[in-house]
Every structure is written in structure tokens, then in C-alpha cells.
Design an enzyme around this catalytic site. Sequence first.
Site, mmCIF file in Angstrom:
data_model
loop_
_atom_site.group_PDB
_atom_site.id
_atom_site.type_symbol
_atom_site.label_atom_id
_atom_site.label_comp_id
_atom_site.label_asym_id
_atom_site.label_seq_id
_atom_site.Cartn_x
_atom_site.Cartn_y
_atom_site.Cartn_z
ATOM 1 N N ASP A 81 0.826 -1.206 0.000
ATOM 2 C CA ASP A 81 0.000 0.000 0.000
ATOM 3 C C ASP A 81 0.866 1.264 0.000
ATOM 4 O OD1 ASP A 81 -1.926 1.912 0.414
ATOM 5 O OD2 ASP A 81 -2.780 0.963 2.196
ATOM 6 N N ASP A 107 -10.660 4.190 -1.312
ATOM 7 C CA ASP A 107 -11.238 3.183 -0.414
ATOM 8 C C ASP A 107 -12.760 3.126 -0.536
ATOM 9 O OD1 ASP A 107 -8.654 2.978 0.380
ATOM 10 O OD2 ASP A 107 -9.058 3.233 2.522
HETATM 11 C C1 GLA Z 1 -5.491 2.266 2.770
HETATM 12 C C2 GLA Z 1 -5.991 1.137 1.871
HETATM 13 C C3 GLA Z 1 -7.026 0.302 2.626
HETATM 14 C C4 GLA Z 1 -6.400 -0.255 3.894
HETATM 15 C C5 GLA Z 1 -5.847 0.869 4.752
HETATM 16 C C6 GLA Z 1 -5.060 0.355 5.935
HETATM 17 O O1 GLA Z 1 -6.494 3.181 3.068
HETATM 18 O O2 GLA Z 1 -6.537 1.652 0.696
HETATM 19 O O3 GLA Z 1 -7.506 -0.743 1.808
HETATM 20 O O4 GLA Z 1 -5.382 -1.155 3.541
HETATM 21 O O5 GLA Z 1 -4.981 1.715 3.994
HETATM 22 O O6 GLA Z 1 -4.481 1.348 6.677
#
Ligand code: GLA
Length: 384
Positions: free
Chosen positions: A150, A208
Site C-alpha cells: 500500500d 477506499d
Molecule cells: C489504505 C488502503 C485500505 C487499507 C488501509 C489500511 O487506506 O486503501 O484498503 O489497507 O490503507 O491502513
Amino acid sequence: MRKGFFACVVIVFVALAFSLPCAAQETDLAPTPPMGWNSWNHFAERINDKIVREEADAMVSSGLKAAGYQYIVIDDTWAGQRDAQGFIHPNDKFPDMKALADYVHSKGLKLGIYSSPAAKTCADYTGSLGHEEQDAQTYASWGMDYLKYDWCQSGGSVDDMKAAYTKMHEALLKTGRPIVFSLCQYGWHKVWEWGASVGGNLWRTTGDISDRYFSMAENGFNQNGLEKYAGPGHWNDPDMLEVGNGGMSEDEYRTHMALWVILAAPLMAGNDLTQMTPYTIELLTNPEVIAVDQDPLGKQGYRVKQEGAFEVWMKPMADGSKVVGLFNRQYTTEQMTVDFSDIGLSGDATVRDLLLHEDRGTFTDKFSAYVPRHGVVLVRIRAK
Ligand code: GLA
């Protein structure tokens, strides 16, 4: 002339010899979109060893495993500190990662983990920057089968991004363990154009998701046009499922599932598998719906018609049939129609409703159905 020809044959042979192992590995790892469960949507930072074991148990006992779900992915907040040699250790929510992986494997499932190419992850836990090879080796030694990587707190240009993903991909390859590589950088810099070239088996194409119709609809319906970038081994990822988390109506969750399978999206359940209603289990495990997502042709579906809030989407299937979603994004039940000419068919065709497990009959030139507000009618259409 002959010499030139042989030189060409040699060059092609050498090129194939070097490129095939990579291509083969990518496709072997995710020949169809990965299916599993991820801790983030429901548990976020509350995830721990005990919950992961309970979710793995529930994946088996609820029938999700039998339906094709395989990966249990621990998202952010597992990481602890590095030791004096630089090796990462889990925090005290995860006393023994190797033992946890053994447990998950003993259930016939696979385990995944999460990190970032920065010093810190999104939620401010230790990231992999400067320790990529060490971390990949550690994940492999624990028995990890999947890594979600990520971007979050990393900075820099698109080239920095590509370099960071390539670096981890190479580190994963070096371990010799097959580890699915899931890129998470929210679709920035048109990742679909280069995600596969940096080793991604899937890449997030969106921000998200949240457990609301409008968030899910924005992520899902905006995928139109990305279909040419997906295929066996490398998939567009409009984010994890929210089915079963309670924020949408039953019709809205049906839309979520139907849209994701038409998109050949990874199906990562994001709910608590130990607390599912019969409705949620039926929707997540419906074999006729899962078969759309997992079709070996690996074609991502796309929109064939839009009239205001009415959208008709189509996914071509390996057997020549077409799966069609009639999506009603309005607030009232409306009749919708798919013209067979819009999906490459003509004349008579049989229509089967995949959500209801019901043959609707034989239709000529078009098929119409009433579609509830924010709902979908998902059908498989076969030329007669
Ligand atoms: C980001 C990602 C999510 C999750 C969070 C965890 O927002 O897009 O899917 O993994 O981080 O902190």
C-alpha cells in the site's frame, strides 16, 4: 537469407525463454481473480491472531471455501518493530505469525499480509522502506502467500512508484515462494497501464470503498473502459467487498456482487464471516454468480448501454454466452431492456437469472425485466 532466418529463430527462442517464466508465474498465481477475505473493512486495527483464526474457521464452515474463497489477508496494523539485524517482528496482537500461517494452511486456505513501500504504513505501523528483501524473506519464512503493498505514506513521481513496486516484486520472486502481489495505490497514474509490468497480479483502481451504496457504485460503475487491462494473472481491483457489513439494502448488496463479478474483480470478502445471515452466505457463495467472476476466459465486462440512471453491462463468457447486468441506479422500480444486438446476439436466446437460479425462458431479439431501485437483474444469455 537462410542465415538471417536462423538468427531470427534463435532471437525469438531466447526472448521466449526469458519472458515465459515471468508470464507463466504471473498467470499461475492468479489465473482467475483472487478470492478471499481481508480484515480491513470490518475489523480495521482491531484485527488480531484470534480473529484471523476464527475467520479462517468460518470461511470453511460457512461454505465460502467450497465456493472458491481461498486467501485470508491480514491488512494493516500487524507490524511491530525491527530487531537489531533489521528483521521485522509482528506486534503483540500476533504472537507467532508462522504458527498462524500453519493454522490457516491446515484449513486448506492461504494467508496474506500487508505492508507499504514507505517507512510507515497507512495506519502508521512499520513499513518496508529499505528492508524490502528482508521483509519478503520474512514473509516467505512465515508462509505468506499474498502481499498487499500500500503506497499511502510514500511520496515521489510515477517512476518512483514503479521502482518501489518493482523492487518488492523482485524481492518476492527471489524468495522462490509463490506470493500474489496486490498493488494498492488507489488508481493513481493510470496504474492499469503499468501494474502488470511491475509484477502486480491485481491493482486497486479506486480510493477506499465504504459500506454505502454511493461509494460502492462510484467505485464499480467507474471501471468502464478499464476492461482491456485485465486478464489472467493481472486484474483491476475496485476494492474489497462490503457485502454483509450492514450499510446497504439487500438489493444494493446484490448490485455490489453482480457488478464485481461482471468486472472480473477480485472477490475479497470484507465482512465478519462468523456472523453471516443466510442472505449474506447465499449472496457470497452463489455458484452461478461466482462462475461469472471466475470464468476462465478472464474478460472484464463493460457497459453496453446507458440511459440516465439505467445501465446495461455485459461480460463475455468462455462458452460464448453473455452475462448481462441490468442496473437501475434510480429510486424507483423500473422496467429495463437489453437488446440482443447490443451484446452481439440476434434472434432467439435463452435467459437464466443467476441471482434467483431461475430460467426465464426463450426470448427473441431482446429481454426485459423489472429492476428494483438500486438493484440489478443478472442474467446469462445463450444463443439458441
Ligand atoms: C489504505 C488502503 C485500505 C487499507 C488501509 C489500511 O487506506 O486503501 O484498503 O489497507 O490503507 O491502513
